[in-house]
Enzyme design. Structure first.
Site, mmCIF file in Angstrom:
data_model
loop_
_atom_site.group_PDB
_atom_site.id
_atom_site.type_symbol
_atom_site.label_atom_id
_atom_site.label_comp_id
_atom_site.label_asym_id
_atom_site.label_seq_id
_atom_site.Cartn_x
_atom_site.Cartn_y
_atom_site.Cartn_z
ATOM 1 C CD GLN A 1 -3.917 2.655 6.631
ATOM 2 O OE1 GLN A 1 -4.532 3.069 7.616
ATOM 3 N NE2 GLN A 1 -4.517 2.444 5.476
ATOM 4 C CG ASP B 1 -3.143 8.119 -1.713
ATOM 5 O OD1 ASP B 1 -3.106 8.555 -0.553
ATOM 6 O OD2 ASP B 1 -2.803 6.959 -2.023
ATOM 7 N NE ARG C 1 -0.600 1.731 3.609
ATOM 8 C CZ ARG C 1 0.536 2.441 3.717
ATOM 9 N NH1 ARG C 1 1.707 1.840 3.935
ATOM 10 N NH2 ARG C 1 0.516 3.751 3.614
ATOM 11 N N GLY C 2 0.212 2.412 -0.104
ATOM 12 C CA GLY C 2 0.980 3.640 -0.255
ATOM 13 C C GLY C 2 1.131 3.887 -1.751
ATOM 14 C CB ALA C 3 0.444 6.888 -3.792
ATOM 15 C CG ASN D 1 -2.516 11.591 2.346
ATOM 16 O OD1 ASN D 1 -1.976 10.698 1.694
ATOM 17 N ND2 ASN D 1 -2.215 11.790 3.608
ATOM 18 N NE ARG E 1 -6.053 1.159 -2.292
ATOM 19 C CZ ARG E 1 -5.497 1.693 -1.194
ATOM 20 N NH1 ARG E 1 -4.223 1.479 -0.935
ATOM 21 N NH2 ARG E 1 -6.210 2.438 -0.378
HETATM 22 O O1 MRU Z 1 -4.830 3.305 1.929
HETATM 23 P P1 MRU Z 1 -3.349 3.497 1.987
HETATM 24 O O2 MRU Z 1 -2.726 2.941 3.222
HETATM 25 O O3 MRU Z 1 -2.657 3.044 0.725
HETATM 26 O O4 MRU Z 1 -3.191 5.068 2.050
HETATM 27 C C1 MRU Z 1 -1.910 5.609 1.947
HETATM 28 C C2 MRU Z 1 -1.870 7.078 2.109
HETATM 29 O O5 MRU Z 1 -2.872 7.754 2.208
HETATM 30 C C3 MRU Z 1 -0.518 7.677 2.025
HETATM 31 O O6 MRU Z 1 -0.442 8.830 2.808
HETATM 32 C C4 MRU Z 1 -0.239 8.038 0.562
HETATM 33 O O7 MRU Z 1 -0.394 6.915 -0.261
HETATM 34 C C5 MRU Z 1 1.093 8.590 0.381
HETATM 35 S S1 MRU Z 1 2.284 7.389 0.670
HETATM 36 C C6 MRU Z 1 3.816 7.914 0.365
#
Ligand code: MRU
Length: 352
Positions: free
Chosen positions: A205, A246, A52-54, A256, A95
């Site tokens: 998270q 994101d 996870r994480g963009a 985000n 996603r």
């Molecule tokens: O749903 P997630 O855990 O993928 O959400 C992640 C976030 O909102 C992060 O802040 C975003 O992806 C930036 S990560 C460098």
């Protein structure tokens, strides 16, 4: 480049026939790497937030697309390209909010079509693999650049004290993270850094992942329930709020993790600078403003039965968007690998 120690969200398996991802749904109790070698497994891992994480989901999907293409070497060019398109479509839509996913997949898919028609399938899949590896290497370099630009914004105080939301650290990227990159760099330079990490309802998270990776790196971290943010900002000296993104619209509106918008309102109320960190690939020039950012839908069970136990009456109505949009006016600066951007935004130009 990898001289700042941090855990790895993903990597090639030793035999290079699979991608290994750290299953983030099992943190902080278990540190388990999963071997993934099919598009279906990767889509499941992305949807379930195992990876996870963009930036991390973009890199993971790009590696998998290159790997999947290598599994179709027996095909001639046209059917090979058709399979690549089909796999790319599956991965890119796993996603919708994080634009890096579609961006990274499209970069590999586009290259496949752009390569000369006389190129052999073997050569073609080797070039796709090299492109996916370049995306991974660039992501690591991007994290470091974000860290260096970010440090220019932050006070030289000892300790440096920041508040963050969700996880925008190493486990959200292929490198040392986005919003947490300046934290890792400051720590590596011997400074004392204190990080307050929002728990980040509903999937935690912040407490499960941010606190885990920072504690492991030896960085001072304190977890707080999301609803303690206002009180923290009033009672503690916080130098800055640092978050990831994101998707960033052309006007600087930022999507985000849910709760980011509320935190930006609180930061402004308390006079604390609010900084967003993201690679240029998170900026979507095709999205004019936050209204146009697609917000993912996720199940109500994540809120009322998040970790196996019912915490609200069954079948109750639930309002739980997983992301929100912070208006550009509440953001003091956006840091990309190109530098520090301030309004009016022109992300494609170099920045200060
Ligand atoms: O749903 P997630 O855990 O993928 O959400 C992640 C976030 O909102 C992060 O802040 C975003 O992806 C930036 S990560 C460098």
């Amino acid at each position: 480049m990898n001289d700042v120690p941090h855990p790895q969200a993903l990597r090639w398996a030793a035999d290079a026939q699979a991608i290994e991802i750290l299953d983030q749904t099992r943190l902080p109790e278990h540190e388990v790497y999963l071997r993934i070698d099919t598009p279906e497994q990767m889509v499941e891992a992305i949807r379930a937030l195992r990876v996870r994480g963009a930036p991390a989901i973009g890199v993971a999907a790009a590696l998998l697309l290159a790997l999947a293409a290598a599994g179709h070497l027996h095909l001639r060019r046209a059917p090979l390209l058709a399979r690549i398109d089909e796999t790319a479509g599956l991965l890119a839509t796993a996603r919708p909010t994080a634009v890096n996913l579609a961006w990274a997949v499209e970069r590999v898919r586009h290259l496949a079509h752009a390569l000369p028609a006389e190129m052999s399938p073997l050569e073609l899949v080797e070039r796709l693999r090299a492109e996916a590896d370049a995306i991974l290497a660039e992501d690591r370099a991007m994290c470091r650049a974000l860290g260096e630009h970010g440090l220019t914004l932050l006070p030289k105080d000892d300790p440096l004290t920041v508040l963050t939301h969700c996880n925008a650290g190493a486990l959200a990227t292929a490198g040392m993270g986005t919003a947490l990159a300046p934290v890792y760099l400051a720590h590596a330079a011997g400074r004392r850094v204190r990080v307050f990490a929002d728990e980040t309802r509903p999937l935690l998270q912040g407490s499960r992942i941010t606190a885990w990776e920072l504690q492991r790196a030896g960085i001072e971290v304190t977890v707080l329930p999301d609803n303690a943010g206002a009180s923290l900002l009033r009672s503690e000296r916080i130098d800055a709020v640092l978050v990831g993104a994101d998707r960033i619209a052309a006007n600087g509106d930022v999507a985000n993790k849910i709760g980011t918008y509320g935190l930006a309102v609180l930061a402004r109320r308390h006079g604390v600078p609010f900084y967003v960190f993201a690679p240029t690939s998170t900026v979507d020039p095709g999205t004019p403003d936050g209204e146009a950012i697609p917000i993912e839908q996720r199940g109500a069970a994540e809120v009322i039965r998040g970790f196996g136990r019912l915490t609200a009456p069954e079948h109750v109505a639930v309002y739980a968007p997983p992301f929100d949009v912070t208006p550009a006016a509440l953001v003091d600066a956006i840091v990309t690998d190109r530098g520090v951007h301030r309004p009016p935004y022109d992300f494609l130009r170099g920045a200060a």
